[in-house]
Design an enzyme around this catalytic site. Structure first.
Site, mmCIF file in Angstrom:
data_model
loop_
_atom_site.group_PDB
_atom_site.id
_atom_site.type_symbol
_atom_site.label_atom_id
_atom_site.label_comp_id
_atom_site.label_asym_id
_atom_site.label_seq_id
_atom_site.Cartn_x
_atom_site.Cartn_y
_atom_site.Cartn_z
ATOM 1 C CB ILE A 174 -0.962 -0.029 1.207
ATOM 2 C CG1 ILE A 174 -1.964 -1.176 1.043
ATOM 3 C CG2 ILE A 174 -1.679 1.309 1.365
ATOM 4 C CD1 ILE A 174 -2.839 -1.447 2.241
ATOM 5 C CG ASP A 193 9.428 -0.555 5.194
ATOM 6 O OD1 ASP A 193 8.302 -0.605 4.667
ATOM 7 O OD2 ASP A 193 9.932 -1.520 5.810
ATOM 8 C CG ASP A 276 -10.544 2.797 7.368
ATOM 9 O OD1 ASP A 276 -11.766 3.035 7.365
ATOM 10 O OD2 ASP A 276 -10.053 1.808 6.790
ATOM 11 C CD GLU A 281 -11.799 -1.807 13.522
ATOM 12 O OE1 GLU A 281 -12.330 -2.709 12.845
ATOM 13 O OE2 GLU A 281 -10.829 -1.132 13.125
ATOM 14 C CG HIS A 304 -11.356 -1.839 9.346
ATOM 15 N ND1 HIS A 304 -10.790 -2.527 10.376
ATOM 16 C CD2 HIS A 304 -10.560 -2.085 8.260
ATOM 17 C CE1 HIS A 304 -9.716 -3.164 9.958
ATOM 18 N NE2 HIS A 304 -9.553 -2.913 8.666
ATOM 19 C CB ILE A 305 -14.755 1.514 4.573
ATOM 20 C CG1 ILE A 305 -14.415 2.971 4.901
ATOM 21 C CG2 ILE A 305 -16.019 1.056 5.278
ATOM 22 C CD1 ILE A 305 -15.336 3.974 4.260
ATOM 23 N N GLY A 307 -10.342 -0.991 2.516
ATOM 24 C CA GLY A 307 -10.273 -1.966 1.423
ATOM 25 C C GLY A 307 -11.636 -2.369 0.906
HETATM 26 N N1 LIG Z 1 -8.047 -0.120 6.270
HETATM 27 C C1 LIG Z 1 -8.218 -1.248 5.617
HETATM 28 O O1 LIG Z 1 -9.346 -1.649 5.297
HETATM 29 C C2 LIG Z 1 -7.021 -2.065 5.210
HETATM 30 C C3 LIG Z 1 -7.080 -2.826 4.038
HETATM 31 C C4 LIG Z 1 -5.933 -3.523 3.646
HETATM 32 C C5 LIG Z 1 -4.786 -3.489 4.442
HETATM 33 N N2 LIG Z 1 -4.789 -2.782 5.603
HETATM 34 C C6 LIG Z 1 -3.588 -2.727 6.462
HETATM 35 O O2 LIG Z 1 -2.619 -1.899 5.832
HETATM 36 C C7 LIG Z 1 -1.322 -2.277 6.306
HETATM 37 C C8 LIG Z 1 -0.346 -2.322 5.145
HETATM 38 O O3 LIG Z 1 -0.735 -3.341 4.232
HETATM 39 P P1 LIG Z 1 0.294 -3.804 3.094
HETATM 40 O O4 LIG Z 1 -0.414 -4.799 2.242
HETATM 41 O O5 LIG Z 1 0.932 -2.628 2.449
HETATM 42 O O6 LIG Z 1 1.356 -4.571 4.017
HETATM 43 P P2 LIG Z 1 2.848 -4.943 3.661
HETATM 44 O O7 LIG Z 1 3.206 -6.065 4.539
HETATM 45 O O8 LIG Z 1 3.030 -5.057 2.184
HETATM 46 O O9 LIG Z 1 3.678 -3.623 4.100
HETATM 47 C C9 LIG Z 1 3.926 -3.290 5.422
HETATM 48 C C10 LIG Z 1 5.266 -2.574 5.450
HETATM 49 O O10 LIG Z 1 5.452 -1.995 6.750
HETATM 50 C C11 LIG Z 1 6.834 -2.154 7.089
HETATM 51 N N3 LIG Z 1 6.938 -2.019 8.534
HETATM 52 C C12 LIG Z 1 6.504 -2.869 9.477
HETATM 53 N N4 LIG Z 1 6.710 -2.351 10.704
HETATM 54 C C13 LIG Z 1 7.282 -1.147 10.521
HETATM 55 C C14 LIG Z 1 7.716 -0.114 11.394
HETATM 56 N N5 LIG Z 1 7.590 -0.241 12.717
HETATM 57 N N6 LIG Z 1 8.253 0.991 10.863
HETATM 58 C C15 LIG Z 1 8.387 1.119 9.510
HETATM 59 N N7 LIG Z 1 7.986 0.190 8.628
HETATM 60 C C16 LIG Z 1 7.441 -0.918 9.128
HETATM 61 C C17 LIG Z 1 7.188 -3.519 6.535
HETATM 62 O O11 LIG Z 1 8.582 -3.670 6.396
HETATM 63 C C18 LIG Z 1 6.451 -3.502 5.205
HETATM 64 O O12 LIG Z 1 7.258 -2.962 4.171
HETATM 65 C C19 LIG Z 1 -1.495 -3.593 7.051
HETATM 66 O O13 LIG Z 1 -1.475 -3.351 8.430
HETATM 67 C C20 LIG Z 1 -2.877 -4.053 6.630
HETATM 68 O O14 LIG Z 1 -3.499 -4.831 7.622
HETATM 69 C C21 LIG Z 1 -5.871 -2.046 5.991
#
Ligand SMILES: NC(=O)c1ccc[n+]([C@@H]2O[C@H](COP(=O)([O-])OP(=O)(O)OC[C@H]3O[C@@H](n4cnc5c(N)ncnc54)[C@H](O)[C@@H]3O)[C@@H](O)[C@H]2O)c1
Length: 421
Positions: A174, A193, A276, A281, A304-305, A307
Site C-alpha cells: 500500500i 520502512d 479508519d 471496533e 474500517h472501509i 479496502g
Molecule cells: N483499512 C483497511 O481496510 C485495510 C485494508 C488492507 C490493508 N490494511 C492494512 O494496511 C497495512 C499495510 O498493508 P500492506 O499490504 O501494504 O502490508 P505490507 O506487509 O506489504 O507492508 C507493510 C510494510 O510496513 C513495514 N513495517 C513494518 N513495521 C514497521 C515499522 N515499525 N516501521 C516502519 N515500517 C514498518 C514492513 O517492512 C512492510 O514494508 C497492514 O497493516 C494491513 O493490515 C488495511
C-alpha cells in the site's frame, strides 16, 4: 484410502481429472463474490453456497466430501473442524487476513490455505488520497457547515496538496503504491520502512522515523500488524510532527495511542486526522462506535472501509478462486499462506504426482528411487520446503503400475499424495 480401518475412501485416492469419482465439491460460505463461483464452476467444480458463516459444529458436519472451502473473516476454521474434514484439500480465505484459520492444523493435515493479500491495495490507496485532499481543504468542515445552513466561502486553512510533503510509514504494497500516485499529484514523498525497500519514483528514503516526522506535512501509516507495532505512534511521535501537520492511519488500530492523538488535535498542534481503524471496533452494525476521536474538528472517521470496494471484492473473488482452481487442477501452491510454494506449467501426456511430505532428508531420493524401481521416467520435477513441510511436483508418463502410487503413499514422510491427470 482404500482399506482404511473405517472403510472410508478419501476423495484424493483416485486420479484427479481422470478416474475421479464424481464432481469435486466446493463449499463457499459468507456470500463470496460471484466471480469465484464462475471461476470454480468453469474449472468443473460443483459449488454449494451459503450466505452466512457456519458454527464449528455445523462446519464439521458440512465438510466431509468437500474438497475446497471458501470463507471470509467470520468462519472459524478450527482444528476440530479440520479434523472432521477428511476430504478437504484447500481453504480459500476470500479476504486479506487468515487469523480465523488454524494454520498449524491445516498444514499438519496437508490442507493448503490461500488468501488475497493484494486485492484491496488500490482501494486503500484511493481512500488515503481522498482523505489527504479532504483534510488539506478542510472539506468535511465545509460540508457539515453547509448542511447546517452556513455559507462560508473563506480560503483560510485550505491548501493544495501539490508541493506538500507526504511521509509514508511502512513502504509495503500500500505504502509504495500511495507513493507513486501521490507523486503524480505533485506531492513530495518521503518514507520510512524498517526493511530494505526499492525506492519508487523520486521518493526519498528516511533513515529514521524522526527524520520523516520532522520533514512531512502529512504522515500516513501503512505498517503491518506485527505485535511490536503496538502503540508505534504515541505522545513522543506526535510531538515530533511539524506544527499544522496532518495524520492518517488506515493500517491497524492498535498502532496508535488515540488519547495522545486527541491531545495533539485539541491543542491545534495537528491540523487534522483521518482514522479508519480502531483498537476496539464494533462487531456488528447495531453496536455503538465509541472513540475519544469522535466530535473533533477536521477529523475524518471511517468504519474500517479502506479496502471495502466492489472492485476489491471482485478482485478477491477472482484471485482466490483462481488459486483454488489451480491447486485442484495443477497442484500449484504459488502464494499459499502455509504450504511450500511450487508451480509447474501444465503438461499434456503426463500424470502429475503432488506429494506433500515432512521435511526430512532423503524424501526426493526416496520418491525417485520408487519411480526408478518401477521403470517410470520423470518428465519434470520441482521441490520446495517450508518449515516442517516439503512439497514435490513430479510429472511422469501415464503408463505406470498402480503399485507406484501405493508405494509413494506408504513412505513414512508422506502427508498427502494426489495424482493429477
Ligand atoms: N483499512 C483497511 O481496510 C485495510 C485494508 C488492507 C490493508 N490494511 C492494512 O494496511 C497495512 C499495510 O498493508 P500492506 O499490504 O501494504 O502490508 P505490507 O506487509 O506489504 O507492508 C507493510 C510494510 O510496513 C513495514 N513495517 C513494518 N513495521 C514497521 C515499522 N515499525 N516501521 C516502519 N515500517 C514498518 C514492513 O517492512 C512492510 O514494508 C497492514 O497493516 C494491513 O493490515 C488495511
Amino acid at each position: 484410502m482404500p482399506g482404511s480401518p473405517d472403510g472410508y475412501t478419501p476423495l484424493d485416492s483416485g486420479v484427479w481429472g481422470l478416474r475421479y469419482p464424481g464432481p469435486v465439491k466446493a463449499l463457499l460460505l459468507e456470500n463470496i463474490h460471484p466471480e469465484a463461483v464462475r471461476l470454480l464452476e468453469g474449472a468443473g467444480l460443483e459449488v454449494t453456497e451459503h450466505r452466512s458463516a457456519l458454527s464449528e459444529a455445523d462446519l464439521a458436519a458440512a465438510l466431509p466430501g468437500v474438497a475446497l472451502l471458501g470463507i471470509r473473516s467470520k468462519t472459524q476454521v478450527t482444528a476440530a473442524a479440520l479434523a472432521a474434514a477428511r476430504d478437504l484439500l484447500a481453504v480459500g480465505a476470500f479476504c486479506i487476513g487468515t487469523d480465523q484459520i488454524d494454520l498449524a492444523a491445516a498444514s499438519a493435515g496437508g490442507v493448503a490455505v490461500f488468501n488475497a493479500p493484494y486485492s484491496n491495495t488500490r482501494s486503500v490507496v484511493e481512500l488515503t488520497l481522498a482523505e489527504i485532499i479532504a483534510l488539506t481543504r478542510r472539506l468535511t468542515e465545509k460540508d457539515r457547515a453547509m448542511h447546517a445552513g452556513f455559507w462560508d466561502k473563506s480560503a483560510s486553512g485550505a491548501h493544495e496538496v501539490r508541493g506538500r510533503t507526504l511521509g509514508i510509514v511502512g513502504y509495503g504494497n500500500i505504502g509504495a503504491q500511495l507513493s507513486v500516485v501521490s507523486e503524480a499529484l505533485g506531492m513530495r514523498v518521503v518514507f520510512y520502512d524498517t526493511a530494505d525497500k526499492l525506492v519508487l519514483g523520486n521518493a526519498h528514503r528516511c533513515v529514521t522515523l524522526d527524520e520523516l516526522l520532522e520533514t512531512a506535512d502529512i504522515v500516513s501509516l501503512h505498517v503491518d500488524g506485527r505485535p511490536s507495532n503496538s502503540s508505534l505512534f504515541g505522545e513522543k511521535e506526535f510531538s515530533r510532527m511539524r506544527p499544522g501537520a496532518l495524520f492518517l492511519n488506515l493500517c491497524r488500530g492498535f498502532v496508535v495511542d488515540h488519547q495522545a492523538l486527541r491531545a495533539h488535535l485539541l491543542s491545534g498542534h495537528l491540523a487534522g486526522a483521518a482514522v479508519d481503524v480502531f483498537p476496539d471496533e464494533p462487531r456488528s452494525a447495531g453496536e455503538e462506535f465509541t472513540s475519544v476521536l469522535r466530535d473533533l474538528p477536521n477529523v475524518i472517521l471511517t468504519p474500517h472501509i479502506g479496502g471495502s470496494t466492489e472492485e476489491a471484492q471482485a478482485d478477491i473473488g477472482a484471485f482466490v478462486g483462481g488459486k483454488l482452481a489451480d491447486f485442484v487442477a495443477e497442484g500449484s501452491t504459488s502464494l499459499s499462506v502455509n504450504l511450500p510454494q511450487v508451480a509447474l506449467p501444465p503438461a499434456t501426456g503426463t500424470h502429475r504426482l503432488a506429494h506433500l511430505h515432512h521435511n526430512v532428508p532423503g524424501v526426493l531420493a526416496e520418491i525417485n528411487s520408487v519411480l526408478a524401481a518401477h521403470n517410470v521416467n520423470v518428465e519434470a520435477q520441482l521441490l520446495a520446503t517450508r518449515g516442517e513441510l516439503g512439497y514435490a511436483l513430479t510429472d511422469i508418463g501415464i503408463d505406470y503400475p498402480d503399485d507406484v502410487v501405493a508405494r509413494l503413499r506408504e513412505m513414512d514422510p508422506t502427508v498427502r499424495l494426489r495424482v493429477l491427470s
